[in-house]
Design an enzyme around this catalytic site. Sequence first.
Site, mmCIF file in Angstrom:
data_model
loop_
_atom_site.group_PDB
_atom_site.id
_atom_site.type_symbol
_atom_site.label_atom_id
_atom_site.label_comp_id
_atom_site.label_asym_id
_atom_site.label_seq_id
_atom_site.Cartn_x
_atom_site.Cartn_y
_atom_site.Cartn_z
ATOM 1 N N HIS A 12 0.893 -1.253 -0.006
ATOM 2 C CA HIS A 12 0.066 -0.054 -0.224
ATOM 3 C C HIS A 12 1.008 1.261 -0.059
ATOM 4 C CE1 HIS A 12 -3.904 2.160 1.514
ATOM 5 N NE2 HIS A 12 -2.831 3.018 1.260
ATOM 6 N N HIS A 14 1.847 5.185 -1.747
ATOM 7 C CA HIS A 14 1.491 6.409 -2.526
ATOM 8 C C HIS A 14 2.648 6.957 -3.111
ATOM 9 C CE1 HIS A 14 -2.720 6.464 -0.728
ATOM 10 N NE2 HIS A 14 -2.214 6.099 0.247
ATOM 11 N N LYS A 95 -9.069 -0.296 -6.063
ATOM 12 C CA LYS A 95 -9.070 0.366 -4.677
ATOM 13 C C LYS A 95 -10.511 1.019 -4.566
ATOM 14 C CE LYS A 95 -7.921 2.015 -0.777
ATOM 15 N NZ LYS A 95 -6.510 3.142 -0.472
ATOM 16 N N HIS A 134 -10.634 1.333 1.465
ATOM 17 C CA HIS A 134 -10.504 2.362 2.544
ATOM 18 C C HIS A 134 -11.589 2.084 3.535
ATOM 19 C CE1 HIS A 134 -8.484 5.844 4.382
ATOM 20 N NE2 HIS A 134 -9.518 5.793 4.871
ATOM 21 N N HIS A 168 -4.668 -0.798 5.658
ATOM 22 C CA HIS A 168 -4.280 -0.170 6.649
ATOM 23 C C HIS A 168 -5.028 -0.184 7.938
ATOM 24 C CE1 HIS A 168 -6.889 2.718 4.949
ATOM 25 N NE2 HIS A 168 -6.192 3.197 4.194
ATOM 26 N N ASP A 240 1.447 2.407 3.675
ATOM 27 C CA ASP A 240 0.684 3.764 3.349
ATOM 28 C C ASP A 240 1.660 5.018 3.593
ATOM 29 O OD1 ASP A 240 -1.800 5.323 2.834
ATOM 30 O OD2 ASP A 240 -2.464 5.255 5.051
HETATM 31 C C1 NCD Z 1 -3.381 8.933 2.171
HETATM 32 C C2 NCD Z 1 -2.894 10.125 1.089
HETATM 33 O O1 NCD Z 1 -2.204 11.074 1.588
HETATM 34 O O2 NCD Z 1 -2.875 9.870 0.117
HETATM 35 N N1 NCD Z 1 -3.436 9.744 3.551
HETATM 36 C C3 NCD Z 1 -3.479 8.875 4.675
HETATM 37 O O3 NCD Z 1 -3.727 9.796 5.681
HETATM 38 N N2 NCD Z 1 -3.383 7.614 4.646
HETATM 39 C C4 NCD Z 1 -4.540 8.222 1.715
HETATM 40 C C5 NCD Z 1 -4.956 7.034 2.614
HETATM 41 O O4 NCD Z 1 -4.473 6.063 2.403
HETATM 42 O O5 NCD Z 1 -5.982 7.113 3.331
HETATM 43 ZN ZN ZN Z 2 -3.087 4.923 1.537
#
Ligand code: NCD
Ligand code: ZN
Length: 335
Positions: A12, A14, A95, A134, A168, A240
Amino acid sequence: MRVVLKNPLDMHLHLRDNEMLQKVAPFSARFFSGALIMPNLVPPVTTKERLLGYKARIADAIGAESFEPYMTLFFKESYDYDFLSDIKNEILAVKLYPAGVTTNSEAGVKGVDIRRLGPVFEAMSDLGIPLCVHGESEGFVMDREAEFIPVYEKLAKSFPKLKIVMEHITTKEAVEALERYENLYATITLHHLYITLDDLAGGLLRPHLFCKPIAKRPEDRMALRRAAFSAHPKVMFGSDSAPHPREKKEAPGCAAGVYTAPVALPALAQLFEEAGVLDNLQKFVSDNAKVVYGVNPPKKEVVLIKEPYRVEREYCGVVPMFAGESLKWRVADVI
Ligand code: NCD
Ligand code: ZN
């Protein structure tokens, strides 16, 4: 003391896009064999064209590192069987974001109504495409995940062949739900294994630990640790890692997301060693995900040794977890 992690996976992640992608991708690509790339860009990754374009920009940002970006598509209720069938070989999962629950989720679904969304889940189930979720309601912030568990249960029961990954997870309720349905899986982040709400807001506010879902109670953290430390076969590491520029975090209206990619493996080694379960880290950071997703990532061995490692205060304008602090483990080599 040392440990060698084979083919670490971050299920996971970003990576963002454009300038931020160029900055952060090398840190994941260096230490991991692959990662499941989240699709919450603006606009979100909802078409084959956007998906392939994004994948190409990721490939450009990681350069010569051997690293597999496993792609995801941002769930839309308009997807049909033919569209999913055509894109299936380019993605590892879809997702689903309820609208508005987290960063860049405005294009998400309004209410996870099984009857309305059923045809998409049915198609995914038939095509063998896992659904990552999510899982948060619109309720009180500390209760959102627990309130969402009945939705997971309904999904798991209605589509028994659909692999559903609770992303998460932060609560003992989510850990318990894993046991009730064969087709429920979960990812756990580094930060939720380390912190509770106290670390974020119990003293002076620490915006760099603010994320969705918010960190919960000590008993929740204990349940997450038990699942991760025992290398529960349905639980995978998903950082995450969610970079935001410093000025977006140190601001009124602090953006949600903790940046952990560069520190994840040393911090995990420290935590697992302190719990006396270092031998289980391999399963948590790679083997379980290989089985759950049926992937065979590029070969990479990350050698970690128990030596102090001072974490950078900032990586290209992004403040990582443990910024300026000393961890007890560091990466000695990547082969
Ligand atoms: C994530 C993001 O910034 O893209 N933020 C977070 O607080 N985890 C998005 C997500 O996975 O919820
Ligand atoms: Zn995330």
